[in-house]
Design an enzyme around this catalytic site. Structure first.
Site, PDB file in Angstrom:
ATOM      1  N   PRO A   1       0.665  -1.259  -0.141  1.00 48.94           N
ATOM      2  CA  PRO A   1       0.089  -0.122  -0.035  1.00 48.94           C
ATOM      3  C   PRO A   1       0.788   1.310  -0.031  1.00 48.94           C
ATOM      4  O   PRO A   1       1.673   1.246   0.630  1.00 48.94           O
ATOM      5  CB  PRO A   1      -0.733  -0.088   1.402  1.00 48.94           C
ATOM      6  CG  PRO A   1       0.035  -1.012   2.072  1.00 48.94           C
ATOM      7  CD  PRO A   1       0.637  -2.052   1.158  1.00 48.94           C
TER       8      PRO A   1
ATOM      9  N   ARG B   1      -5.500   4.138   5.873  1.00 49.58           N
ATOM     10  CA  ARG B   1      -6.842   4.572   6.444  1.00 49.58           C
ATOM     11  C   ARG B   1      -6.284   5.375   7.523  1.00 49.58           C
ATOM     12  O   ARG B   1      -5.722   5.205   8.307  1.00 49.58           O
ATOM     13  CB  ARG B   1      -7.717   3.646   6.914  1.00 49.58           C
ATOM     14  CG  ARG B   1      -8.137   2.832   5.748  1.00 49.58           C
ATOM     15  CD  ARG B   1      -9.121   1.844   6.030  1.00 49.58           C
ATOM     16  NE  ARG B   1      -9.316   0.561   5.061  1.00 49.58           N
ATOM     17  CZ  ARG B   1      -8.669  -0.359   5.043  1.00 49.58           C
ATOM     18  NH1 ARG B   1      -7.624  -0.777   6.040  1.00 49.58           N
ATOM     19  NH2 ARG B   1      -8.911  -1.498   4.315  1.00 49.58           N
TER      20      ARG B   1
ATOM     21  N   LEU C   1      -3.197  -8.400   2.745  1.00 50.39           N
ATOM     22  CA  LEU C   1      -4.491  -8.224   2.638  1.00 50.39           C
ATOM     23  C   LEU C   1      -4.930  -6.817   3.245  1.00 50.39           C
ATOM     24  O   LEU C   1      -5.202  -6.733   4.301  1.00 50.39           O
ATOM     25  CB  LEU C   1      -5.501  -9.383   2.768  1.00 50.39           C
ATOM     26  CG  LEU C   1      -5.214 -10.440   1.948  1.00 50.39           C
ATOM     27  CD1 LEU C   1      -5.873 -11.811   2.705  1.00 50.39           C
ATOM     28  CD2 LEU C   1      -5.334 -10.361   0.681  1.00 50.39           C
ATOM     29  N   GLU C   2      -5.424  -5.787   2.412  1.00 51.08           N
ATOM     30  CA  GLU C   2      -5.882  -4.255   3.160  1.00 51.08           C
ATOM     31  C   GLU C   2      -7.203  -4.121   2.835  1.00 51.08           C
ATOM     32  O   GLU C   2      -7.575  -2.894   3.116  1.00 51.08           O
ATOM     33  CB  GLU C   2      -4.784  -3.404   2.430  1.00 51.08           C
ATOM     34  CG  GLU C   2      -3.319  -3.735   2.753  1.00 51.08           C
ATOM     35  CD  GLU C   2      -2.423  -2.538   2.042  1.00 51.08           C
ATOM     36  OE1 GLU C   2      -3.085  -1.367   1.821  1.00 51.08           O
ATOM     37  OE2 GLU C   2      -1.566  -2.959   1.568  1.00 51.08           O
ATOM     38  N   ASN C   3      -7.950  -5.088   2.327  1.00 46.70           N
ATOM     39  CA  ASN C   3      -9.420  -4.781   2.084  1.00 46.70           C
ATOM     40  C   ASN C   3     -10.309  -5.839   2.826  1.00 46.70           C
ATOM     41  O   ASN C   3     -11.288  -6.113   2.179  1.00 46.70           O
ATOM     42  CB  ASN C   3      -9.596  -4.750   0.610  1.00 46.70           C
ATOM     43  CG  ASN C   3      -8.865  -3.718  -0.333  1.00 46.70           C
ATOM     44  OD1 ASN C   3      -8.941  -2.498   0.190  1.00 46.70           O
ATOM     45  ND2 ASN C   3      -7.942  -4.151  -1.079  1.00 46.70           N
TER      46      ASN C   3
END
Length: 562
Positions: A2, A6, A387-389
């Site tokens: 990324p 956020r 995994l960022e989602n």
């Protein structure tokens, strides 16, 4: 990997931290101390307790001790505050403690006549002990002790409250006694890097400490533990003690656990390792072949695997055109050459735009099968979870355990969560890491593209400082991960992330603070972690663009740690 983060959590933690004080160390009760709280285990319902807006009740599950515990549910403008007035003596020091779980939970004392105190914890899926101390004023004969949750958050549970100190004349519960030493300690299973332990329950114990070679390495509440980050083909001696509010028992009889040899005869990772992400795409950073990756990197994470139309399954497509005609055969040969030089090459799943979803048993099986197929095809040593989602802890745990059963004990598993993912052990990423602790290699949290975050001392820290690195790492180190499973993830240059770049000097200072207690900022950990795994960067390509300045500075420093 990324390039954004956020930041919504920054405002929340700032509000929460404003009402929190640093956690004080638990102290052992003296011989004359009593628990001055009444109905401290909520065994008599809510007798002696008053909860705001009817927010409290007692439940039979979950409980920490006895048969019931408090459940209090915030609603609207009510934070589910439950209080009791406790009789105390003037000019005396008391240790306030309670076990909590569920939503955000606070513990405190007011009306002390000196400095009122409080402590708190984010949401937790398991029981966690909160402890603080207060001193009464010269004319103080009673104080108000309380628990409460936080507005809009889930219900919290509390149990086994204690206010230990001189008898104020109104106490009800007897003082606990130091538990006996555990017996029945065994080492039922091992891998090439871990030893699993089990022992019998000790009456009156609320927790257990695990010792390796006479040094405490882990604290747990159950009667089993897995000690990770060990060397292959090596024997270790372990002992266990039992603890409660009165103190710690004598050590158990020792048991020896011997780790297995690596299944493939390959080179084990060094004690301190550097991880670098290699870009399978051209985004303006230096285009590299695997063979050109700086020798300071011990783990090379190939970014990224791609999702397929089959739920949970992934594949890998070498971007030959974008990488100047790099062929699959050259790629495979370069992986073998790195492995021959003692390096590990793994496939990373996810990234900022990754859309891999493992959310049921079928997709977990598909994930494990497809990653194992990539390992066989390209020679990868393992997998990185980035995994960022969204991540489902239950099924990602299932997927990684299935992969481990296929690949064997030499499997490398790394993770690269965002800062918000590791603020609490109840978060999915953190829970997954704890679920697979016996087969997990390292968690390299990304200390960039982040808003302000809470440190383990309850204070808010902004990215870009030694304190941000050390105080957030402390959450993982005190939250159940082995120091050998914790790494610091930073950008290799200002181009590698939208924010959060720090100079290699700051990275090295943070490593020294955590491992040796030197070069710290305003935050200094309560102890050192000499087994800390090391550091990670995004990416080897951005590092090369900057003349390998990051790896030339951080690499030797990591490998020179104690």
């Amino acid at each position: 990997m990324p390039r954004r983060r956020r930041t919504w959590a920054g405002a929340l933690v700032a509000v929460l931290a404003a009402s929190a004080l640093s956690l004080a160390g638990a102290g052992q009760a003296s011989a004359v101390d009593v628990n001055n709280a009444k109905n401290a285990g909520y065994e008599s319902g809510l007798a002696d307790w008053t909860c705001s807006a009817g927010s409290g009740t007692t439940v039979s599950s979950p409980v920490h001790g006895g048969s019931t515990a408090l459940k209090a549910t915030p609603a609207g403008q009510d934070n589910a505050k439950c209080v009791q007035t406790v009789a105390v003596k003037p000019n005396s020091t008391y240790t306030l403690s309670a076990w909590v779980r569920g939503g955000y939970a606070y513990l405190g004392a007011s009306g002390t006549g000196t400095t009122d105190v409080s402590t708190w914890t984010p949401d937790s899926s398991s029981w966690k002990q909160l402890t603080t101390k207060f001193t009464t004023g010269s004319s103080t004969t009673s104080v108000t002790v309380y628990t409460h949750g936080w507005y809009g958050q889930a219900a919290y549970f509390a149990d086994d409250m204690s206010v230990f100190g001189p008898d104020g004349g109104g106490g009800g519960d007897p003082e606990p006694t130091i538990p006996s030493a555990p017996n029945g300690l065994t080492a039922p299973s091992t891998t090439s890097s871990s030893v699993s332990l089990a022992w019998n329950t000790v009456s009156g114990a609320t927790g257990y400490n695990v010792y390796r070679g006479g040094t405490k390495v882990l604290a747990v509440t159950g009667t089993s533990a897995t000690i990770s980050g060990l060397a292959a083909s090596t024997s270790y001696s372990f002992q266990v003690t039992a603890t409660n509010a009165a103190g710690e028992s004598a050590k158990s009889a020792a048991v020896t656990g011997t780790t297995r040899a690596t299944s493939d005869g390959g080179t084990a990772l060094p004690k301190h390792a550097v991880t670098g992400y290699w870009q399978n795409f051209n985004n303006g950073a230096a285009v590299q072949k695997i063979s050109a990756v700086q020798s300071q990197y011990d783990i090379i994470a190939v970014a990224f695997a791609d999702a397929t139309s089959t739920p949970g399954a992934v594949t890998f497509n070498l971007d030959s055109a974008g990488l100047g005609g790099y062929t699959v055969d050259q790629f495979k040969a370069d992986i073998k050459a790195k492995q021959a030089a003692g390096k590990k090459v793994i496939i990373s799943v996810g990234g900022e735009r990754g859309a891999v979803s493992v959310n049921d048993a079928a997709s977990a099986t598909n994930f494990a099968n497809s990653v194992h197929s990539l390992m066989q095809t390209y020679g990868f040593d393992g997998v990185d979870i980035d995994l960022e989602n969204g991540l489902n802890s239950t099924y990602m745990t299932q997927a990684l355990r299935s992969l481990s059963s296929k690949a064997g004990s030499s499997l490398i598993i790394t993770m690269a969560p965002q800062t918000i993912d590791m603020q609490s052990t109840s978060n999915s990423y953190f829970q997954t890491a704890l679920n697979i602790k016996d087969i997990l290699t390292v968690v390299n949290m990304q200390y960039y593209n982040s808003g302000s975050m809470l440190g383990c001392d309850g204070k808010v820290y902004s990215q870009g400082s030694v304190d941000f690195l050390t105080a957030l790492a402390c959450i993982q180190l005190e939250g159940g991960l082995s120091p050998s499973q914790v790494g610091l993830g930073l950008p290799a240059s200002t181009s590698g992330a939208g924010s959060g770049y720090v100079s290699p000097t700051i990275v090295n200072n943070a490593l020294d603070c955590l491992t040796k207690g030197t070069a710290c900022g305003s935050f200094k950990p309560s102890k050192t972690y000499p087994d800390l795994r090391g550091a990670m960067t995004w990416s080897t390509n951005w590092d090369a663009s900057a003349g390998n300045a990051w790896s030339n500075a951080v690499g030797p420093h990591v490998h020179g740690l104690p």
